[in-house]
Design a protein around this motif. Structure first.
Motif, PDB file in Angstrom:
ATOM      1  N   PRO B 197       0.836  -1.243   0.089  1.00  0.00           N
ATOM      2  CA  PRO B 197      -0.110   0.089  -0.015  1.00  0.00           C
ATOM      3  C   PRO B 197       0.822   1.376   0.061  1.00  0.00           C
ATOM      4  O   PRO B 197       0.390   2.209  -0.674  1.00  0.00           O
ATOM      5  CB  PRO B 197      -0.898   0.003   1.237  1.00  0.00           C
ATOM      6  N   GLU B 198       1.975   1.249   0.418  1.00  0.00           N
ATOM      7  CA  GLU B 198       2.845   2.313   0.750  1.00  0.00           C
ATOM      8  C   GLU B 198       3.423   2.887  -0.617  1.00  0.00           C
ATOM      9  O   GLU B 198       3.372   3.934  -1.131  1.00  0.00           O
ATOM     10  CB  GLU B 198       3.846   2.237   1.836  1.00  0.00           C
ATOM     11  N   LYS B 199       3.792   1.827  -1.359  1.00  0.00           N
ATOM     12  CA  LYS B 199       4.249   1.897  -2.702  1.00  0.00           C
ATOM     13  C   LYS B 199       3.150   2.391  -3.557  1.00  0.00           C
ATOM     14  O   LYS B 199       3.405   3.227  -4.526  1.00  0.00           O
ATOM     15  CB  LYS B 199       5.342   0.672  -3.359  1.00  0.00           C
ATOM     16  N   ALA B 200       2.178   1.893  -3.516  1.00  0.00           N
ATOM     17  CA  ALA B 200       0.952   2.016  -4.559  1.00  0.00           C
ATOM     18  C   ALA B 200       0.413   3.501  -4.262  1.00  0.00           C
ATOM     19  O   ALA B 200      -0.327   3.828  -5.231  1.00  0.00           O
ATOM     20  CB  ALA B 200       0.047   0.834  -4.260  1.00  0.00           C
ATOM     21  N   ALA B 201       0.714   4.164  -2.948  1.00  0.00           N
ATOM     22  CA  ALA B 201      -0.215   5.225  -2.649  1.00  0.00           C
ATOM     23  C   ALA B 201      -0.141   6.270  -3.605  1.00  0.00           C
ATOM     24  O   ALA B 201      -1.214   7.033  -3.969  1.00  0.00           O
ATOM     25  CB  ALA B 201       0.491   5.941  -1.310  1.00  0.00           C
ATOM     26  N   PRO B 202       0.841   6.587  -4.367  1.00  0.00           N
ATOM     27  CA  PRO B 202       0.842   7.659  -5.420  1.00  0.00           C
ATOM     28  C   PRO B 202      -0.083   7.335  -6.536  1.00  0.00           C
ATOM     29  O   PRO B 202      -0.859   8.318  -6.863  1.00  0.00           O
ATOM     30  CB  PRO B 202       2.223   7.787  -5.966  1.00  0.00           C
ATOM     31  N   LEU B 203      -0.359   6.046  -6.817  1.00  0.00           N
ATOM     32  CA  LEU B 203      -0.962   5.727  -7.965  1.00  0.00           C
ATOM     33  C   LEU B 203      -2.486   5.676  -7.366  1.00  0.00           C
ATOM     34  O   LEU B 203      -3.447   6.320  -8.394  1.00  0.00           O
ATOM     35  CB  LEU B 203      -0.779   4.390  -8.569  1.00  0.00           C
ATOM     36  N   LEU B 204      -2.879   5.434  -6.203  1.00  0.00           N
ATOM     37  CA  LEU B 204      -4.162   5.381  -5.609  1.00  0.00           C
ATOM     38  C   LEU B 204      -4.453   6.878  -5.647  1.00  0.00           C
ATOM     39  O   LEU B 204      -5.652   7.197  -6.055  1.00  0.00           O
ATOM     40  CB  LEU B 204      -4.057   4.919  -4.207  1.00  0.00           C
ATOM     41  N   HIS B 205      -3.645   7.859  -5.187  1.00  0.00           N
ATOM     42  CA  HIS B 205      -3.945   9.124  -5.074  1.00  0.00           C
ATOM     43  C   HIS B 205      -4.284   9.727  -6.386  1.00  0.00           C
ATOM     44  O   HIS B 205      -5.163  10.877  -6.615  1.00  0.00           O
ATOM     45  CB  HIS B 205      -2.840   9.957  -4.195  1.00  0.00           C
ATOM     46  N   LEU B 206      -3.344   9.413  -7.300  1.00  0.00           N
ATOM     47  CA  LEU B 206      -3.682  10.150  -8.607  1.00  0.00           C
ATOM     48  C   LEU B 206      -5.061   9.516  -9.126  1.00  0.00           C
ATOM     49  O   LEU B 206      -5.874  10.436  -9.804  1.00  0.00           O
ATOM     50  CB  LEU B 206      -2.541   9.268  -9.419  1.00  0.00           C
ATOM     51  N   ALA B 207      -5.672   8.447  -8.884  1.00  0.00           N
ATOM     52  CA  ALA B 207      -6.931   8.029  -9.482  1.00  0.00           C
ATOM     53  C   ALA B 207      -7.834   9.100  -8.415  1.00  0.00           C
ATOM     54  O   ALA B 207      -8.806   9.660  -9.259  1.00  0.00           O
ATOM     55  CB  ALA B 207      -7.410   6.817  -9.219  1.00  0.00           C
ATOM     56  N   ASN B 208      -7.746   9.292  -7.288  1.00  0.00           N
ATOM     57  CA  ASN B 208      -8.606  10.133  -6.488  1.00  0.00           C
ATOM     58  C   ASN B 208      -8.621  11.563  -7.036  1.00  0.00           C
ATOM     59  O   ASN B 208      -9.723  12.279  -7.063  1.00  0.00           O
ATOM     60  CB  ASN B 208      -8.117   9.929  -5.004  1.00  0.00           C
ATOM     61  N   TYR B 209      -7.409  12.023  -7.397  1.00  0.00           N
ATOM     62  CA  TYR B 209      -7.236  13.248  -7.865  1.00  0.00           C
ATOM     63  C   TYR B 209      -7.976  13.624  -8.882  1.00  0.00           C
ATOM     64  O   TYR B 209      -8.557  14.803  -9.161  1.00  0.00           O
ATOM     65  CB  TYR B 209      -5.628  13.608  -8.017  1.00  0.00           C
ATOM     66  N   ILE B 210      -7.929  12.847 -10.079  1.00  0.00           N
ATOM     67  CA  ILE B 210      -8.580  12.738 -11.413  1.00  0.00           C
ATOM     68  C   ILE B 210     -10.097  12.782 -11.197  1.00  0.00           C
ATOM     69  O   ILE B 210     -10.934  13.709 -11.441  1.00  0.00           O
ATOM     70  CB  ILE B 210      -8.270  11.634 -12.068  1.00  0.00           C
ATOM     71  N   THR B 211     -10.585  12.017 -10.211  1.00  0.00           N
ATOM     72  CA  THR B 211     -11.924  11.799  -9.807  1.00  0.00           C
ATOM     73  C   THR B 211     -12.621  13.018  -9.229  1.00  0.00           C
ATOM     74  O   THR B 211     -13.336  13.496  -9.576  1.00  0.00           O
ATOM     75  CB  THR B 211     -12.140  10.451  -8.794  1.00  0.00           C
ATOM     76  N   GLU B 212     -11.760  13.453  -8.305  1.00  0.00           N
ATOM     77  CA  GLU B 212     -12.404  14.737  -7.709  1.00  0.00           C
ATOM     78  C   GLU B 212     -12.378  15.878  -8.588  1.00  0.00           C
ATOM     79  O   GLU B 212     -13.320  16.844  -8.251  1.00  0.00           O
ATOM     80  CB  GLU B 212     -11.463  15.115  -6.517  1.00  0.00           C
ATOM     81  N   ALA B 213     -11.540  16.153  -9.532  1.00  0.00           N
ATOM     82  CA  ALA B 213     -11.813  17.263 -10.434  1.00  0.00           C
ATOM     83  C   ALA B 213     -13.116  17.117 -11.349  1.00  0.00           C
ATOM     84  O   ALA B 213     -13.710  18.209 -11.099  1.00  0.00           O
ATOM     85  CB  ALA B 213     -10.867  17.041 -11.644  1.00  0.00           C
ATOM     86  N   GLY B 214     -13.883  15.842 -11.506  1.00  0.00           N
ATOM     87  CA  GLY B 214     -15.037  15.883 -11.875  1.00  0.00           C
ATOM     88  C   GLY B 214     -16.343  16.399 -10.950  1.00  0.00           C
ATOM     89  O   GLY B 214     -17.535  16.583 -11.515  1.00  0.00           O
ATOM     90  N   TRP B 215     -15.743  16.603  -9.641  1.00  0.00           N
ATOM     91  CA  TRP B 215     -16.863  16.901  -8.941  1.00  0.00           C
ATOM     92  C   TRP B 215     -16.821  18.465  -8.130  1.00  0.00           C
ATOM     93  O   TRP B 215     -17.449  18.866  -7.536  1.00  0.00           O
ATOM     94  CB  TRP B 215     -16.820  15.932  -7.393  1.00  0.00           C
ATOM     95  N   ILE B 216     -15.553  19.022  -8.664  1.00  0.00           N
ATOM     96  CA  ILE B 216     -15.223  20.180  -7.881  1.00  0.00           C
ATOM     97  C   ILE B 216     -16.438  21.179  -7.904  1.00  0.00           C
ATOM     98  O   ILE B 216     -16.717  21.601  -6.788  1.00  0.00           O
ATOM     99  CB  ILE B 216     -14.309  20.809  -8.764  1.00  0.00           C
ATOM    100  N   ASN B 217     -17.220  21.430  -9.047  1.00  0.00           N
ATOM    101  CA  ASN B 217     -18.207  22.403  -8.642  1.00  0.00           C
ATOM    102  C   ASN B 217     -19.472  21.735  -8.850  1.00  0.00           C
ATOM    103  O   ASN B 217     -20.563  22.156  -9.331  1.00  0.00           O
ATOM    104  CB  ASN B 217     -18.141  23.573  -9.799  1.00  0.00           C
ATOM    105  N   ASN B 218     -19.705  20.689  -8.155  1.00  0.00           N
ATOM    106  CA  ASN B 218     -21.093  19.636  -8.351  1.00  0.00           C
ATOM    107  C   ASN B 218     -22.035  20.397  -7.401  1.00  0.00           C
ATOM    108  O   ASN B 218     -23.170  20.656  -7.949  1.00  0.00           O
ATOM    109  CB  ASN B 218     -20.852  18.241  -7.493  1.00  0.00           C
ATOM    110  N   ASN B 219     -21.607  21.214  -6.308  1.00  0.00           N
ATOM    111  CA  ASN B 219     -22.702  22.083  -5.655  1.00  0.00           C
ATOM    112  C   ASN B 219     -23.069  23.228  -6.314  1.00  0.00           C
ATOM    113  O   ASN B 219     -24.180  23.687  -5.924  1.00  0.00           O
ATOM    114  CB  ASN B 219     -21.925  22.212  -4.276  1.00  0.00           C
ATOM    115  N   ASN B 220     -22.334  23.727  -7.498  1.00  0.00           N
ATOM    116  CA  ASN B 220     -22.835  24.893  -8.024  1.00  0.00           C
ATOM    117  C   ASN B 220     -23.943  24.359  -9.183  1.00  0.00           C
ATOM    118  O   ASN B 220     -24.541  25.410  -9.774  1.00  0.00           O
ATOM    119  CB  ASN B 220     -21.738  25.287  -8.691  1.00  0.00           C
ATOM    120  N   ASN B 221     -24.096  23.174  -9.538  1.00  0.00           N
ATOM    121  CA  ASN B 221     -24.821  22.892 -10.648  1.00  0.00           C
ATOM    122  C   ASN B 221     -26.216  22.494  -9.902  1.00  0.00           C
ATOM    123  O   ASN B 221     -26.677  21.484  -9.619  1.00  0.00           O
ATOM    124  CB  ASN B 221     -24.367  21.695 -11.197  1.00  0.00           C
TER     125      ASN B 221
END
Lengths: 221, 221
Positions: B197-221
């Motif tokens: 898990p420690e070695k895979a952490a950057p890849l896991l966070h990259l997936a989260n990072y991309i995902t969150e970009a799609g939700w950024i202004n969810n509240n504004n819609n």
């Protein structure tokens, strides 16, 4: 040339399929070249070159194609087309050396490396030979464009003139262009002198073969 | 976004220099990628990967870029653009997997090979992870095109609609597109489960990072 020959004429890729698809075909084929080079299965089992040797070939091909090779020549060609007579002869030579000779350089040098050539001076001599026959090929092509018919060429004759492209016959005249062809053929062969004549024979004959194409219908002019 | 950010916006290569030069720049950069990969000097001395490992990377990159990867995706994209609603969703997925995910696949898999990954199953898991985040990135990009302003995006918003491009929001709606983003993020992480898990952490966070970009202004819609 009979009807069968004429039927074999095919439009170029960008004419048949449009420029966007032709550009993509180019990218696919360029990638395929590196894929084939890097795949051990591409080599006959009795050759199987060491991976380090294959890497040198890949590096060499990438250099010959990229911004120091083919691409540099094409950019210089685009920037010079339309300027006609004002393009200096060394610029035309730069274009041919990069746009055409670089690929012949890659072909010859890759063969030398894959075949086990390890002496840097021998490889340098083959590189110079290849540059000579690359330039030779292009000067002959320029000559043929003004001396032969479209049917004889298998492509549209005189199109260099129409497109205002700078060619050797236009810049230094037909006779001087033919003298230059002889000089280049002589120089190409000089670079082969240190090699075993029997092994170098195919390269020597290739230089002669290209040279003779420029003289084929000399008697008709 | 302040004026400094706005000043940093640059026209794309083909806008600034024209299509022919942009095409040549592409060929030069593609060659440069293979030149850098094949040059031993590209690697830090404490890594110096064995040549056979570098050859596997070159082969992998060539496959991801060529007629089975990026080029295939771009051709399918060109053939589908303008057809709008009639493009089936699996065709859109094919385009994204080949046009976008293939390059993420190359990035992840090349890292695994160069780093010494030798277990084919581990490499296959990383490949699947990369395909998930590649598709994820593209679905998020589709979502942002309809939910954010040009200023927020740093590129023209709504241009997918104008160009009649098939996008996930257009084909399955905004909410279902966001559900798909969550699914892809979940699947991407599943492919990482067998790794430290420690070695895979950057890849896991990259997936989260991309995902969150799609939700950024969810509240504004």
């Amino acid at each position: 040339m009979d009807n069968d020959d004429l039927r074999r004429w095919q439009p170029s890729c960008h004419r048949a399929f449009g420029e966007p698809l032709a550009v993509l075909a180019g990218a696919a084929l360029l990638s395929l070249a590196f894929r084939i080079l890097s795949d051990p299965k591409s080599y006959p089992s009795d050759l199987s070159p060491p991976p380090s040797r294959v890497l040198r070939c890949i590096s060499e091909l990438a250099r010959c194609v990229g911004s120091e090779g083919l691409v540099a020549g094409q950019v210089a060609d685009m920037e010079s087309t339309g300027l006609s007579e004002s393009v200096p002869i060394d610029r035309v030579e730069y274009i041919h050396i990069h746009k055409t000779a670089a690929l012949l350089e890659a072909s010859v040098v890759l063969g030398a490396i894959i075949g086990g050539g390890s002496d840097p001076q021998s490889i340098e001599r083959l590189r110079r030979y290849a540059r000579c026959i690359g330039l030779l090929y292009q000067v002959v092509d320029d000559i043929l464009d003004v001396t032969k018919s479209s049917q004889e060429l298998g492509k549209t004759a005189g199109k260099d003139l129409v497109s205002d492209k700078s060619t050797y016959p236009k810049l230094i005249g037909l006779e001087k262009s033919r003298e230059f062809v002889e000089e280049l053929n002589h120089e190409a062969k000089q670079h082969l002198e240190e090699f075993d004549p029997e092994k170098a024979a195919p390269l020597l004959h290739l230089a002669n073969y290209i040279t003779e194409a420029g003289w084929i219908n000399n008697n008709n002019n």
